[in-house]
Design a protein around this motif. Structure first.
Motif, mmCIF file in Angstrom:
data_model
loop_
_atom_site.group_PDB
_atom_site.id
_atom_site.type_symbol
_atom_site.label_atom_id
_atom_site.label_comp_id
_atom_site.label_asym_id
_atom_site.label_seq_id
_atom_site.Cartn_x
_atom_site.Cartn_y
_atom_site.Cartn_z
ATOM 1 N N GLY A 331 48.196 50.101 18.931
ATOM 2 C CA GLY A 331 49.617 49.805 19.094
ATOM 3 C C GLY A 331 50.318 50.964 19.755
ATOM 4 O O GLY A 331 49.712 51.688 20.554
ATOM 5 N N VAL A 332 51.597 51.153 19.415
ATOM 6 C CA VAL A 332 52.388 52.234 20.013
ATOM 7 C C VAL A 332 53.098 53.039 18.925
ATOM 8 O O VAL A 332 53.325 52.546 17.817
ATOM 9 N N MET A 333 53.425 54.264 19.270
ATOM 10 C CA MET A 333 54.298 55.089 18.415
ATOM 11 C C MET A 333 55.313 55.744 19.332
ATOM 12 O O MET A 333 55.104 55.819 20.545
ATOM 13 N N PHE A 334 56.398 56.203 18.747
ATOM 14 C CA PHE A 334 57.384 56.884 19.589
ATOM 15 C C PHE A 334 58.025 58.055 18.865
ATOM 16 O O PHE A 334 58.164 58.083 17.651
ATOM 17 N N TRP A 335 58.396 59.034 19.649
ATOM 18 C CA TRP A 335 59.195 60.181 19.217
ATOM 19 C C TRP A 335 60.486 60.103 20.024
ATOM 20 O O TRP A 335 60.427 60.149 21.248
ATOM 21 N N GLU A 336 61.639 59.899 19.468
ATOM 22 C CA GLU A 336 61.834 59.810 18.040
ATOM 23 C C GLU A 336 63.065 58.950 17.862
ATOM 24 O O GLU A 336 63.852 58.803 18.778
ATOM 25 N N TYR A 337 63.239 58.339 16.707
ATOM 26 C CA TYR A 337 64.187 57.240 16.540
ATOM 27 C C TYR A 337 65.608 57.560 17.015
ATOM 28 O O TYR A 337 66.256 56.751 17.674
ATOM 29 N N ASP A 338 66.090 58.754 16.692
ATOM 30 C CA ASP A 338 67.479 59.132 17.016
ATOM 31 C C ASP A 338 67.777 59.164 18.513
ATOM 32 O O ASP A 338 68.943 59.153 18.909
ATOM 33 N N SER A 339 66.729 59.237 19.341
ATOM 34 C CA SER A 339 66.949 59.370 20.783
ATOM 35 C C SER A 339 67.329 58.059 21.470
ATOM 36 O O SER A 339 67.742 58.059 22.620
ATOM 37 N N ASP A 340 67.176 56.947 20.762
ATOM 38 C CA ASP A 340 67.541 55.658 21.376
ATOM 39 C C ASP A 340 68.106 54.728 20.315
ATOM 40 O O ASP A 340 67.561 53.663 20.030
ATOM 41 N N LEU A 341 69.234 55.155 19.744
ATOM 42 C CA LEU A 341 69.817 54.400 18.629
ATOM 43 C C LEU A 341 70.306 53.004 19.027
ATOM 44 O O LEU A 341 70.466 52.138 18.172
ATOM 45 N N ASN A 342 70.532 52.779 20.331
ATOM 46 C CA ASN A 342 70.926 51.432 20.758
ATOM 47 C C ASN A 342 69.725 50.486 20.843
ATOM 48 O O ASN A 342 69.886 49.294 21.106
ATOM 49 N N GLY A 343 68.529 51.041 20.669
ATOM 50 C CA GLY A 343 67.345 50.189 20.534
ATOM 51 C C GLY A 343 66.807 49.578 21.814
ATOM 52 O O GLY A 343 66.046 48.615 21.768
ATOM 53 N N TYR A 344 67.198 50.131 22.964
ATOM 54 C CA TYR A 344 66.733 49.553 24.234
ATOM 55 C C TYR A 344 65.202 49.535 24.323
ATOM 56 O O TYR A 344 64.599 48.535 24.680
ATOM 57 N N LEU A 345 64.577 50.652 23.990
ATOM 58 C CA LEU A 345 63.124 50.757 24.147
ATOM 59 C C LEU A 345 62.377 50.042 23.013
ATOM 60 O O LEU A 345 61.343 49.417 23.251
ATOM 61 N N LEU A 346 62.917 50.123 21.800
ATOM 62 C CA LEU A 346 62.268 49.421 20.682
ATOM 63 C C LEU A 346 62.300 47.915 20.906
ATOM 64 O O LEU A 346 61.329 47.207 20.613
ATOM 65 N N ASN A 347 63.406 47.405 21.450
ATOM 66 C CA ASN A 347 63.494 45.979 21.773
ATOM 67 C C ASN A 347 62.439 45.606 22.813
ATOM 68 O O ASN A 347 61.782 44.563 22.725
ATOM 69 N N GLN A 348 62.279 46.469 23.815
ATOM 70 C CA GLN A 348 61.282 46.218 24.865
ATOM 71 C C GLN A 348 59.865 46.220 24.282
ATOM 72 O O GLN A 348 59.032 45.382 24.632
ATOM 73 N N ILE A 349 59.605 47.166 23.382
ATOM 74 C CA ILE A 349 58.281 47.237 22.723
ATOM 75 C C ILE A 349 57.991 45.926 21.997
ATOM 76 O O ILE A 349 56.922 45.329 22.139
ATOM 77 N N ASN A 350 58.970 45.473 21.203
ATOM 78 C CA ASN A 350 58.771 44.231 20.433
ATOM 79 C C ASN A 350 58.566 43.028 21.331
ATOM 80 O O ASN A 350 57.745 42.150 21.044
ATOM 81 N N LYS A 351 59.303 42.985 22.426
ATOM 82 C CA LYS A 351 59.177 41.894 23.389
ATOM 83 C C LYS A 351 57.782 41.905 24.043
ATOM 84 O O LYS A 351 57.124 40.882 24.158
ATOM 85 N N SER A 352 57.358 43.115 24.440
ATOM 86 C CA SER A 352 56.102 43.245 25.189
ATOM 87 C C SER A 352 54.858 43.059 24.331
ATOM 88 O O SER A 352 53.824 42.646 24.822
ATOM 89 N N LEU A 353 54.941 43.409 23.052
ATOM 90 C CA LEU A 353 53.763 43.311 22.183
ATOM 91 C C LEU A 353 53.638 41.956 21.490
ATOM 92 O O LEU A 353 52.644 41.683 20.840
ATOM 93 N N LYS A 354 54.647 41.111 21.646
ATOM 94 C CA LYS A 354 54.595 39.778 21.012
ATOM 95 C C LYS A 354 53.399 38.990 21.529
ATOM 96 O O LYS A 354 53.179 38.917 22.721
#
Length: 354
Positions: A331-354
């Motif tokens: 899977g993936v991991m990221f450093w670090e949560y506070d750097s993208d509080l609007n969730g742009y990249l986390l949303n992309q991760i969830n979309k891409s790994l579905k």
């Protein structure tokens, strides 16, 4: 087909920084994560040590409440990191010190009802931050320390009848492999988090978290190489986790700079997070966005101020996630949560790994 070899759900591991103080858990999208690695716990007198026990205690309680939103969420303590790795070599040095360290780490997760331990030793056998202790013996001692941790976690598992995880974060470069026994180490681990970022060098403006090498400005490190080398060193692909940078690296270039990428560097710094870049800088204030198709990496350049920034964005994250799926990575991991509080990249991760 053996049951345990059925395709597993890909992990999404987010490092959450407790070193700043209280974590605002309201900003964390628990349902979009599988694991939270709480950064960081220190090493002191051969023991895992909470410097800020008051705030850490509150953070652990609050993070555990996220399981109401996502019952499958796992919370681990991450020990070490760049600033707190200087005492690992001593803690790993003898049977006695390793046992003391393993017991103290597992006591913390037992006390705060957590799910596991992540070791972020930067680095066994090689210099990390200035002043860090490192020895040739770290190579074997790293293995023995993880073995001891696994034994302690197994005891807690039996006692609590619930799975306890052991993971590590590793430098995404060849020299890390040379100073460790990854084929032996992996047997004690659930995941190996590849720090496939901070790949920049101080001479020319390159990429810091690129999937492939740049053809126009090749450099020593890139994520595809890291994955292949760790797999060749004996770590199963489904234990290897691709690192994504939620932050940028920033550079001021010399006066001769023309294009940004490949130009000579005057000075460098830890850059802003992706939310700030996307909302405030990309194609604004003189910053123009570029994408290196070969490297699958984005960068910004401001010709007037000669400022250059390298980072992951939705496009590069999508490419990394596709790579994870294609290569049967964990899977993936990221450093670090506070750097993208609007969730742009986390949303992309969830979309891409579905």
């Amino acid at each position: 087909m053996q049951l345990d070899r059925l395709p597993k759900k890909k992990v999404v591991i987010g490092y959450v920084g407790g070193f700043r103080g209280l974590v605002d858990v309201r900003r964390i999208s628990a349902e979009k994560l599988t694991h939270i690695n709480y950064a960081f716990v220190d090493v002191k007198n051969n023991r895992a040590f909470l410097h800020h026990e008051a705030t850490d205690t509150v953070n652990f309680q609050q993070l555990n409440l996220l399981k109401l939103k996502n019952p499958d969420l796992k919370i681990l303590i991450s020990i070490g990191g760049w600033a707190w790795s200087e005492n690992f070599s001593d803690a790993a040095l003898s049977d006695t010190s390793r046992k003391a360290f393993a017991e103290s780490a597992v006591k913390i997760i037992e006390k705060f009802k957590l799910d596991g331990v992540d070791i972020d030793w930067e680095y066994p056998g090689i210099a990390g931050e200035e002043g860090n202790v490192f020895r040739p013996e770290d190579k074997q001692n790293f293995t023995l320390m993880l073995k001891e941790l696994r034994l302690e976690l197994d005891s807690l598992e039996k006692k609590q009848q619930s799975k306890k995880l052991l993971t590590i974060a590793v430098g995404g470069f060849t020299n890390f492999i040379h100073h460790t026994e990854m084929d032996k180490v992996q047997q004690y681990l659930d995941f190996v988090n590849l720090m496939t970022y901070d790949f920049y060098n101080s001479d020319f403006a390159g990429h810091h978290t690129n999937l492939y090498n740049s053809k126009s400005h090749p450099a020593e490190n890139y994520a595809d190489k890291t994955f292949r080398e760790f797999a060749a060193a004996g770590v199963p692909a489904d234990k290897l986790v691709m690192g994504i940078a939620f932050y940028s690296r920033a550079f001021t270039l010399k006066e001769s700079a023309k294009n940004g990428l490949g130009d000579s560097v005057l000075k460098s710094s830890y850059g802003k997070g992706y939310t700030f870049l996307k909302d405030s800088l990309i194609n604004q204030k003189g910053f123009k966005k570029y994408y290196d198709k070969d490297a699958k990496a984005s960068y910004l350049y401001n010709a007037a101020s000669r400022e250059y920034m390298t980072y992951d964005d939705e496009r590069s994250v999508k490419a990394k996630c596709e790579y994870v799926l294609k290569n049967n990575m964990g899977g993936v991991m990221f450093w670090e949560y506070d750097s993208d509080l609007n969730g742009y990249l986390l949303n992309q991760i969830n979309k891409s790994l579905k």
